[in-house]
Design a protein around this motif. Structure first.
Motif, short mmCIF file in Angstrom:
data_model
loop_
_atom_site.label_atom_id
_atom_site.label_comp_id
_atom_site.label_asym_id
_atom_site.label_seq_id
_atom_site.Cartn_x
_atom_site.Cartn_y
_atom_site.Cartn_z
N HIS A 147 0.72 -1.18 -0.04
CA HIS A 147 0.10 0.06 0.05
C HIS A 147 0.93 1.21 -0.07
O HIS A 147 1.83 1.27 0.91
CB HIS A 147 -0.79 -0.04 1.33
N ALA A 148 0.56 2.35 -1.01
CA ALA A 148 1.40 3.33 -1.22
C ALA A 148 0.39 4.58 -1.54
O ALA A 148 -0.70 4.16 -2.05
CB ALA A 148 2.75 2.96 -1.90
N ILE A 149 0.85 5.71 -1.24
CA ILE A 149 0.19 6.79 -1.91
C ILE A 149 1.18 7.60 -2.96
O ILE A 149 2.42 7.76 -2.39
CB ILE A 149 -0.18 8.01 -0.82
N TYR A 150 0.90 7.77 -4.06
CA TYR A 150 1.56 8.34 -4.92
C TYR A 150 1.20 9.73 -5.29
O TYR A 150 0.12 10.17 -5.46
CB TYR A 150 1.57 7.43 -6.61
N LEU A 151 2.16 10.65 -5.34
CA LEU A 151 1.81 11.98 -5.63
C LEU A 151 2.63 12.28 -6.97
O LEU A 151 3.87 12.29 -6.95
CB LEU A 151 2.44 12.92 -4.41
N TRP A 152 1.96 12.95 -7.97
CA TRP A 152 2.69 13.51 -9.17
C TRP A 152 2.53 15.10 -8.99
O TRP A 152 1.30 15.52 -8.74
CB TRP A 152 2.02 13.04 -10.39
N LEU A 153 3.57 15.72 -9.62
CA LEU A 153 3.40 17.12 -9.57
C LEU A 153 4.35 17.74 -10.77
O LEU A 153 5.24 17.04 -11.17
CB LEU A 153 3.93 17.94 -8.45
N MET A 154 3.94 18.95 -11.26
CA MET A 154 4.72 19.62 -12.00
C MET A 154 5.84 20.09 -11.47
O MET A 154 5.68 20.84 -10.46
CB MET A 154 4.11 20.78 -12.64
N PRO A 155 7.04 20.37 -12.15
CA PRO A 155 8.33 20.97 -11.52
C PRO A 155 8.23 22.38 -11.65
O PRO A 155 7.44 22.99 -12.36
CB PRO A 155 9.55 20.08 -12.16
N ARG A 156 9.02 23.17 -10.77
CA ARG A 156 9.16 24.63 -11.12
C ARG A 156 9.76 25.05 -12.46
O ARG A 156 9.47 25.74 -13.00
CB ARG A 156 9.74 25.20 -9.90
N GLN A 157 10.70 24.15 -12.77
CA GLN A 157 11.79 24.21 -13.93
C GLN A 157 11.63 22.99 -14.78
O GLN A 157 11.69 22.01 -14.16
CB GLN A 157 13.18 24.56 -13.68
N LEU A 158 11.55 23.17 -15.98
CA LEU A 158 11.48 21.73 -16.87
C LEU A 158 12.87 21.61 -17.39
O LEU A 158 14.05 22.40 -17.25
CB LEU A 158 10.86 22.09 -18.36
N PHE A 159 13.01 20.25 -17.62
CA PHE A 159 14.63 19.68 -18.30
C PHE A 159 15.54 19.62 -17.14
O PHE A 159 16.63 19.66 -17.61
CB PHE A 159 14.90 20.21 -19.48
N LEU A 160 15.07 19.40 -16.03
CA LEU A 160 16.28 19.30 -15.07
C LEU A 160 16.94 17.92 -15.10
O LEU A 160 16.17 17.02 -15.67
CB LEU A 160 15.55 19.47 -13.72
N PRO A 161 18.12 17.86 -14.60
CA PRO A 161 18.52 16.35 -14.66
C PRO A 161 17.80 15.46 -13.54
O PRO A 161 17.37 15.98 -12.56
CB PRO A 161 20.09 16.64 -14.05
N PRO A 162 17.80 14.30 -14.15
CA PRO A 162 16.82 13.34 -13.29
C PRO A 162 17.56 13.14 -11.84
O PRO A 162 18.71 12.93 -11.81
CB PRO A 162 16.74 12.13 -13.90
N THR A 163 16.64 13.23 -10.80
CA THR A 163 17.21 12.70 -9.42
C THR A 163 16.42 11.85 -8.58
O THR A 163 15.17 11.69 -8.94
CB THR A 163 17.42 14.07 -8.74
#
Length: 269
Positions: free
Chosen positions: A131-147
């Motif tokens: 059981h988990a809760i997933y949260l998706w959101l838009m970033p402040r800046q596009l095309f940042l390096p994945p982390t």
């Protein structure tokens, strides 16, 4: 004028997704296994429920049923995805940096910023439900390096305190957005106050277990409420007759026209 809404448990989008037919390339596991998902918000045809809140596009309360169940490797770009595990074991594989294979158990959580492009997989490899809760959101800046970052919430040591898990606190996981996720594990009858950063911020409050009266609104198990454009930044949380587990998502509020334009440009998420 202050704005608010309430989402009762039965008003969320409720879906059962099996690993069969066209879904089998995405949903992992034997067809006898399945994912149940209750969605507070939606993003295009992904999940059902109310339109997003600020930059938040998805708040999915999910259970993986059956060994090997979950999501096969799939791509994302310019999305930030957080997962908070409450039961079972989640095996998370992602391509951030040099790649990561992580196992998360109850109390563990992560922030995966897909940025310029990344892939990940979410699997429950044991027979125990996850059981988990997933949260998706838009970033402040596009095309940042994945982390990718992960941490653990120890409710036994952090009880009766609103603990920031994600955001700008010293011990919180960083996120490329003006957003904070906090968790409150509270004893029955206690009272707390959550203070918003500014009038431009809003809060989405989800009662995972137990009950609470939030700013005068009675919420039961799996009920939630959102608040924004407030003159008074203080939100009162009065715990009901049972011990309760509450998630608070505080975020900068974004103009609806900007959200629609962003969604149009990122329909493939």
């Amino acid at each position: 004028m202050s704005k608010s809404f309430i989402i009762r448990d039965h008003e969320r989008g409720h879906d059962t997704i099996r690993s069969d037919g066209t879904r089998s390339s995405y949903i992992a596991g034997h067809p006898d296994g399945f994912v149940t998902r209750a969605s507070s918000f939606n993003f295009h045809d992904y999940q059902s429920g109310r339109p997003g809140f600020g930059p938040v596009r998805v708040f999915g309360d999910e259970i993986f049923h059956g060994a090997g169940c979950g999501y096969n490797m799939h791509p994302h770009h310019n999305f930030v995805i957080c997962a908070f595990v409450f039961e079972g074991q989640l095996t998370h594989i992602n391509t951030a940096g040099e790649g990561m294979v992580d196992q998360l158990r109850a109390g563990d959580y992560y922030v995966f910023s897909a940025g310029s492009g990344g892939k990940h997989s979410e699997l429950s490899v044991t027979s125990e439900d996850m059981h988990a809760i997933y949260l998706w959101l838009m970033p402040r800046q596009l095309f940042l390096p994945p982390t990718y970052h992960r941490a653990h919430f120890d409710y036994r040591r952090r009880r009766n305190t609103i603990v920031q898990l994600v955001g700008d606190a010293d011990t919180a996981l960083p996120i490329p957005q003006d957003l904070r996720v906090s968790r409150l594990m509270a004893d029955a009858g206690r009272s707390f106050t959550y203070t918003l950063r500014s009038r431009g911020h809003g809060a989405y409050i989800f009662v995972r277990e137990g009950s609470a009266t939030v700013d005068g609104v009675a919420l039961g198990r799996r009920d939630s409420a959102g608040f924004s454009d407030r003159d008074d930044p203080a939100i009162t949380i009065d715990i009901g007759e049972d011990d309760s587990d509450i998630i608070v998502v505080e975020t900068i509020m974004i103009d609806d026209d900007n959200i629609k334009a962003w969604e149009h440009d990122h329909a493939g998420h």
